[in-house]
Design an enzyme around this catalytic site. Structure first.
Site, short mmCIF file in Angstrom:
data_model
loop_
_atom_site.label_atom_id
_atom_site.label_comp_id
_atom_site.label_asym_id
_atom_site.label_seq_id
_atom_site.Cartn_x
_atom_site.Cartn_y
_atom_site.Cartn_z
CG PHE A 1 -45.00 1.76 -8.96
CD1 PHE A 1 -45.96 2.00 -7.93
CD2 PHE A 1 -43.67 2.78 -8.55
CE1 PHE A 1 -46.40 2.69 -7.10
CE2 PHE A 1 -43.07 2.82 -7.32
CZ PHE A 1 -44.99 3.07 -6.13
CE LYS B 1 -37.75 -0.53 -5.70
NZ LYS B 1 -38.73 0.84 -6.73
CG ASP C 1 -38.98 4.32 -13.20
OD1 ASP C 1 -37.97 4.12 -13.05
OD2 ASP C 1 -39.82 4.73 -13.46
C1 PLP Z 1 -39.21 2.12 -6.68
C2 PLP Z 1 -40.25 2.66 -8.62
C3 PLP Z 1 -40.11 4.02 -8.19
C4 PLP Z 1 -39.97 4.61 -6.88
O1 PLP Z 1 -39.26 4.85 -6.20
P1 PLP Z 1 -39.49 5.58 -4.61
O2 PLP Z 1 -38.00 5.51 -4.21
O3 PLP Z 1 -40.15 4.42 -3.41
O4 PLP Z 1 -39.47 6.54 -4.85
C5 PLP Z 1 -41.02 4.39 -9.19
N1 PLP Z 1 -40.26 4.09 -10.66
C6 PLP Z 1 -39.97 2.68 -10.65
C7 PLP Z 1 -39.74 1.83 -11.72
C8 PLP Z 1 -39.20 1.66 -8.97
O5 PLP Z 1 -39.68 0.39 -9.02
#
Ligand code: PLP
Length: 399
Positions: A128, A244, A215
């Protein structure tokens, strides 16, 4: 009354009015133990005094100017963050998806500088990376992509934690310029790769001249018991994205880079109106200082070990529990059946949890969770899981 909000979320029937630490209260005064922290956002818990003071102080002098000018709070945060991460430079946006967009653009520029006309990025199944067009294309989940075709070009997908597939892609494709990967898959169900995965990806990237882009939007900021999850593997990425937990709920995203990758963007190649504004940067600096002052990465490791051991004991030999896994305060309890209904049952019992990947109960409690709160979480959730398994028979295939 018609709903003024677009129906992008199936919201639970609860409205919170205030919080303190790992507790939240709703409109009726009912108290909840927050084992989700706004999906790994509020690592310091709710209403932390350090964040409140930074925000109030900054709001009283300057919320926003523009990246057309020097921003002292942004430079200060950038210096602190790059030093902690062992990276050279950072770009600030406002969300995780934006941080990944910056990484994707950076990788493409890097490819063009190397003479690759149509650079491609290697991404993983079950991953994701966000909801913008490029990041939903990078995401390895058809549900996130369906209906939004045509998707963005330039992504190649392989299974997660499969080094042979990465080697094969490297041998067959000469347009690859980077790997984008989560150190632990969060939305994908708290999937923890084998210990040699990141070190071997590092080697493969070095061999091919690819950028290793991590990420760490969910895994970063102390959550896994290290400030950044890749530090468990002793490797260094070329690019890392954060969001986050970075400012405890104030929107911010960061794309950090090292070495040649840090010099790829020049004036006019990328930008953001809000990104790195004084308010968000002061909040993030307060978060970093507090993580350090209160030893929150070590506490996340301890509390995580306590929770993992607690759940393994409380749910030992429990039929229906397929796996209990985690790293620090990123914990997954996988059942043998879909368990989204557990979220509402836990809510009724005063416990905030999440279910992802259909069958995985995901816990992302705040880093400040106290030992007694962890014990309460184990006993309450184990009871809910036992009740759920007793009343929700496993799905018979084909029925
Ligand atoms: C939450 C998340 C995202 C997206 O972040 P947003 O602030 O919702 O755009 C991308 N990568 C990972 C691994 C995430 O947990």
């Amino acid at each position: 009354m018609s709903d003024p909000l677009m129906a992008t979320y199936r919201r639970l029937p609860v409205t919170f009015t205030h919080g303190a630490g790992a507790w939240l209260w709703d409109e009726t005064g009912k108290r909840y133990l927050d084992a989700l922290a706004g999906i790994a956002v509020c690592g310091l818990g709710h209403a932390h005094p350090a964040v409140r003071e930074a925000l109030c102080d900054q709001a009283g002098s300057l919320v926003h100017t523009s990246n057309l000018y020097q921003i002292a709070a942004q430079t200060e945060l950038g210096a602190r963050l790059t030093a902690l991460a062992g990276m050279d430079r950072v770009f600030f946006g406002n969300s995780g998806a934006e941080a990944n967009e910056a990484a994707i653009k950076l990788a493409r520029l890097h490819g063009h500088h190397r003479g690759i006309e149509k650079p491609a990025i290697l991404v993983m199944e079950n991953s994701f990376h966000g909801r913008t067009l490029a990041t939903l294309t990078a995401t390895g989940n058809r549900k996130v992509q369906a209906g939004f075709e045509p998707l963005v070009q330039g992504f190649v997908r392989v299974p997660y934690d499969d080094l042979a597939a990465v080697e094969t892609a490297g041998a067959n494709r000469h347009d690859l310029v980077a790997i984008l990967v989560e150190p632990i898959q969060g939305e994908g169900g708290i999937r923890i790769p084998s210990p040699d995965y990141l070190p071997r990806l590092r080697e493969i990237c070095d061999r091919h001249g690819w950028l290793l882009m991590l990420d760490e939007i969910q895994t970063g900021m102390g959550r896994t018991g290290a400030l950044f999850a890749h530090q468990h593997s002793g490797i260094q990425p070329d690019v890392m994205t954060l969001a986050k937990g970075l400012a405890n709920g104030v929107p911010i995203g960061a794309c950090l880079a090292r070495g040649a990758a840090a010099e790829v963007f020049g004036p006019g190649t990328h930008g953001s109106t809000f990104g790195g504004n004084p308010l968000a940067c002061r909040a993030a600096s307060a978060v970093l200082a507090t993580i350090e002052d209160e030893g929150l990465t070590a506490r996340a490791a301890e509390r995580g070990a306590q929770l993992l051991a607690g759940f393994r004991q409380a749910l030992a030999h429990q039929p229906g529990v397929a796996d209990i896994r985690g790293r620090g305060l990123m914990i997954g309890i996988e059942l043998d059946r879909p368990c989204a209904d557990l979220v509402g049952q836990a809510l009724a019992a005063g416990l905030l949890i999440n279910v992802t990947a259909d069958r995985v109960i995901r816990l992302l409690p705040p880093l400040i969770l106290e030992p007694a709160q962890a014990d309460l979480l184990v006993s309450e959730l184990a009871r809910l899981i036992r009740d759920f398994l007793a009343t929700s028979p496993p799905q018979v295939p084909g029925s």
